[in-house]
Design an enzyme around this catalytic site. Structure first.
Site, PDB file in Angstrom:
ATOM      1  N   SER A   1       0.430  -0.834   0.034  1.00  0.00           N
ATOM      2  CA  SER A   1      -0.047   0.050  -0.368  1.00  0.00           C
ATOM      3  C   SER A   1       0.982   1.566  -0.023  1.00  0.00           C
ATOM      4  O   SER A   1       1.868   1.416   0.293  1.00  0.00           O
ATOM      5  CB  SER A   1      -0.953  -0.159   1.353  1.00  0.00           C
ATOM      6  OG  SER A   1      -0.286   0.266   2.246  1.00  0.00           O
ATOM      7  N   ASP A   2       0.336   1.660  -0.472  1.00  0.00           N
ATOM      8  CA  ASP A   2       1.227   3.628  -0.594  1.00  0.00           C
ATOM      9  C   ASP A   2       1.114   4.021   1.022  1.00  0.00           C
ATOM     10  O   ASP A   2       0.230   3.314   1.957  1.00  0.00           O
ATOM     11  CB  ASP A   2       0.216   4.765  -0.930  1.00  0.00           C
ATOM     12  CG  ASP A   2       1.674   6.158  -1.370  1.00  0.00           C
ATOM     13  OD1 ASP A   2       1.228   6.327  -2.294  1.00  0.00           O
ATOM     14  OD2 ASP A   2       2.120   6.347  -0.629  1.00  0.00           O
ATOM     15  N   TRP A   3       1.765   4.504   1.480  1.00  0.00           N
ATOM     16  CA  TRP A   3       1.698   4.863   3.324  1.00  0.00           C
ATOM     17  C   TRP A   3       0.907   5.345   3.513  1.00  0.00           C
ATOM     18  O   TRP A   3      -0.039   7.014   3.623  1.00  0.00           O
ATOM     19  CB  TRP A   3       3.049   5.827   3.398  1.00  0.00           C
ATOM     20  CG  TRP A   3       4.338   5.205   3.597  1.00  0.00           C
ATOM     21  CD1 TRP A   3       4.877   5.410   4.898  1.00  0.00           C
ATOM     22  CD2 TRP A   3       4.796   4.112   2.398  1.00  0.00           C
ATOM     23  NE1 TRP A   3       6.092   4.168   4.691  1.00  0.00           N
ATOM     24  CE2 TRP A   3       5.677   3.666   3.700  1.00  0.00           C
ATOM     25  CE3 TRP A   3       4.819   3.591   1.226  1.00  0.00           C
ATOM     26  CZ2 TRP A   3       6.640   2.732   2.740  1.00  0.00           C
ATOM     27  CZ3 TRP A   3       5.275   2.866   0.782  1.00  0.00           C
ATOM     28  CH2 TRP A   3       6.565   2.375   1.778  1.00  0.00           C
TER      29      TRP A   3
ATOM     30  N   ALA B   1      -2.444   4.516   3.052  1.00  0.00           N
ATOM     31  CA  ALA B   1      -3.541   3.955   1.826  1.00  0.00           C
ATOM     32  C   ALA B   1      -4.786   3.021   2.434  1.00  0.00           C
ATOM     33  O   ALA B   1      -5.571   2.559   1.820  1.00  0.00           O
ATOM     34  CB  ALA B   1      -2.958   3.943   0.702  1.00  0.00           C
TER      35      ALA B   1
END
Ligand code: GLC
Length: 725
Positions: free
Chosen positions: A258-260, A262
């Site tokens: 995941s993006d940070w 997200a």
């Protein structure tokens, strides 16, 4: 008796097929199963989420390391504390600062893309990383997106051709690339939750091809799920994007990270394809959605262990492909000497030089003759601005960064009078985007005018600068206009000294002001890394003949851009509808006959090129392999140069529902003055494919197609036709 026999027969069959299927398993898959079998449930869960700001959990007793990650696409980010965003302030982590990806794309040189990826992967390896959070490849849909400069292009074909060698280069070093942000992260405004609605046709033909090429051609090992939503479900665990398309149709075997921050759910993340939840320690790592909460859901039977095992298999697959199980301890000794080495610094300069785009050169104003110049005014904050530390997560701590002023001072070493004036400044309250961008410092303009008056030539370095709302992560631009009063500055300067060239540094389209008619020369580049100043100097004074071509359209004004003319931006009530569909970038300007300021694929040279002798096979059978389209390019000017010829395809049966043409090939040729070179661009049936949303597959419509060979998407030099059978 009969029953006994059939049971034993069944066991024999199971053993045989079981064994044979096991025999077909790759060696890696076998090792994965062996490790998986030894892991406890708690250990498995520990591997599914962050254990530090840039690490995910390991299992030391089995030699399973934490996965160590680093940003970004312009170089290896300076070392950050384990559990927060503060710098470690290491003394030995100065690295190579590479040109941004829109710069790389403007070279149209896939071999440079491979070299860039290889160099980035080398330094990632030296810094002891496993995953390099690059490349970023989201489509440039709106000129305002704060991260356009971190991406490649508005065109999916150019993205697909550049992303593959970048990833191959990175992974060649035993580092996992992490292509991002999957998918539809085309704006920073409300990026954390904006819900994107785009039709299937545009999803498949515009927004996904780069990712599909990354998976199918480059075998990318990790993918970063985007912050935004798609059809109301978060992208990073979007069942359709991740499970159905990425892991289902495309057969992606790696891990989705995941993006940070997200990830916003335990069950959805677990069941819809997220493999590792990343984020920083604002939340204790064991309280991440995919940490204790997930352990509890498994224990309650809400999440079947098969979902956990699939995630673990993917993570172990990545680790085994990287060969990091039981890896030796990371050792920083001698690191400084091995980072930012001359070969990689030279590569940044080559990319920078080849990315600079010559947009205007009236009466061959450029190149300037360094041997006769007596004095030169260098004007603009971007003549001294260092860009490495700006832009957001792509920040880099370079060993050095040569600014244009430094490069020109080094070049002339006092032999030429260099007069510098700042011309404009970034105001203190630059967090307020509108007031910051619209601020004008009249005093700086007057000083610059005086400096221009007393100089023989003037070079104005303007553009954008990674300030908040100005080519920066987290905020989109509020307009395409040049900020800080640059239009007025440039106009006033040209009034007092017409021998003025303008250099616009921008990683996204800007509006070119009325001064354009009056300046004899205009150059554009994205952010060019640590050798930027030298690259500008080489091009301006003719040591290098510019060969860059725009990887995105420059609209004359914002409302000419399809995302703003037809589509929605930034959306309403948290939802944005990509009503323009396929009509992104030049596909829109072409098809609607709207004149851009500068078209996609446009870039001049100090020499000139004549195209001739197009040869197109009369027909292509659908099961043919590839066919060669050939033509000749002659260098009709006085100096050697490089030209990127572009191949576009137009369906003669074109209905208005589809763009007039699409880029389906390109070739960059180096041609000596007076020389002719035969160029061959190979195409196959993929070049003619469109996505059939009813049949849910790529199809080819037999019929007549035009092959268009252009020096840009608007400057078509040769035309041929072919019949698809
Ligand atoms: C950021 C960015 C992503 C980056 C990550 C780690 O929010 O969206 O591109 O790799 O966080 O810094």
């Amino acid at each position: 008796m009969k029953i006994k026999l059939s049971f034993s027969l069944i066991y024999i069959l199971i053993f045989f097929f079981g064994f044979s299927s096991c025999k077909n398993q790759t060696a890696i898959d076998k090792k994965v199963e062996k490790l998986l079998y030894q892991l406890t449930l708690e250990e498995k869960i520990n591997m599914l989420h962050a254990s530090g700001t840039f690490t995910s959990g390991g299992v030391p007793r089995l030699g399973i390391p934490e996965l160590r990650m680093s940003d970004g696409p312009c170089g290896i980010r300076m070392e950050i504390n384990r559990n927060d965003w503060k710098l470690c302030n290491w003394k030995n982590d100065e690295v190579t600062y590479f040109p941004s990806q829109t710069a790389l794309a403007s070279t149209w040189d896939t071999s440079l893309a491979k070299k860039f990826g290889t160099a980035l992967g080398q330094e990632s390896k030296i810094r002891g990383k496993h995953i390099q959070l690059a490349p970023g490849i989201n489509i440039i849909r709106t000129p305002l997106n704060g991260r356009n400069w971190e991406y490649l292009s508005e065109d999916p074909y150019l993205v697909s051709k550049m992303v593959v060698p970048i990833i191959q280069g990175i992974q060649y070093n035993g580092i996992a690339a992490c292509v991002k942000h999957f998918a539809l992260n085309n704006q920073e405004t409300q990026r954390g939750f904006i819900d994107v609605d785009v039709n299937e046709q545009a999803l498949r033909e515009i927004y996904l091809p780069g990712f599909e090429a990354a998976v199918k051609e480059a075998e990318v090992l990790t993918i970063m799920g985007a912050y935004n939503r798609f059809h109301s479900q978060y992208a990073t665990y979007n069942e359709y994007l991740i499970q159905d398309i990425l892991k289902g149709e495309w057969g992606f075997k790696g891990a989705v990270i995941s993006d940070w921050g997200a990830c916003h759910s335990t069950l959805e993340a677990a069941l819809c394809g997220l493999d590792i939840e990343m984020g920083n320690a604002r939340t204790p790592f064991n309280q991440f959605y995919m940490a204790n909460p997930l352990l509890n859901e498994v224990k309650k039977g809400k999440v079947d262990i098969k979902y956990i095992n699939d995630k673990i298999r993917r993570i172990l697959y990545v680790m085994l492909r990287l060969n990091v199980i039981n890896e030796p301890k990371f050792d920083t000794s001698g690191m400084y000497k091995r980072l930012a080495i001359p070969e990689r610094i030279a590569l940044t300069r080559q990319i920078a030089e080849e990315s600079i785009v010559l947009l205007k050169n009236q009466n061959n104003f450029l190149p300037l003759d360094a041997s006769t110049i007596k004095s030169i005014a260098i004007i603009g904050d971007n003549a001294t601005k260092k860009h490495a530390g700006g832009g957001g997560s792509t920040v880099v701590k370079p060993r050095f960064e040569i600014t244009p002023l430094e490069a020109l001072q080094n070049k002339f070493k006092g032999k030429v009078q260099i007069n510098y004036a700042r011309g404009y400044e970034v105001p203190q309250n630059s967090w307020n985007i509108d007031s910051s961008m619209n601020s004008i410092n009249e005093k700086l303009i007057m000083e610059a005018v005086e400096v221009a008056k007393k100089s023989e030539y003037v070079l104005i370095f303007g553009g954008l600068n990674h300030n908040w709302g100005n080519d920066s992560e987290g905020a989109d631009k509020h307009s395409m206009k040049l900020p800080y009063g640059q239009d007025k500055l440039i106009s006033e300067i040209i009034k007092v000294n017409p021998k003025t060239a303008v250099i616009i540094i921008c990683g996204s389209p800007v509006e070119i002001g009325g001064w354009f008619e009056k300046t004899p020369a205009l150059l554009q580049s994205s952010y060019l890394g640590m050798e930027a100043g030298n690259a500008y100097s080489e091009v301006i004074f003719g040591d290098v003949n510019p060969s860059g071509k725009l990887s995105f359209t420059f609209p004359k004004k914002l409302k000419d851009s399809p995302a703003h003319a037809i589509g929605e931006y930034p959306g309403e009530k948290g939802k944005v509808i990509y009503k323009e569909g396929l009509f992104v970038g030049y596909r829109y300007f072409d098809s609607k006959n709207i004149e851009p300021m500068f078209p996609f694929g446009y870039g001049l040279s100090y020499t000139s090129f004549k195209y001739d002798k197009l040869a197109v096979p009369s027909e292509l059978k659908l099961n043919d392999a590839e066919i060669p389209v050939s033509f000749e390019i002659k260098n009709t000017g006085k100096i050697d140069g490089k030209e990127t010829a572009q191949l576009y395809i137009h369906n003669e049966k074109n209905n208005s529902g589809r763009p007039y043409k699409g880029l389906k090939g390109f070739e960059k040729a180096s041609i000596k003055t007076g020389e002719s070179k035969k160029v061959i661009i190979k195409i196959d049936k993929k070049a003619f494919q469109i996505y059939d949303t009813l049949k849910c597959k790529w199809v080819v419509e037999p019929g007549k197609y035009e092959i268009l060979i252009g020096s840009s998407s608007k400057d078509i030099r040769l035309k041929g036709s072919i019949k698809l059978l």
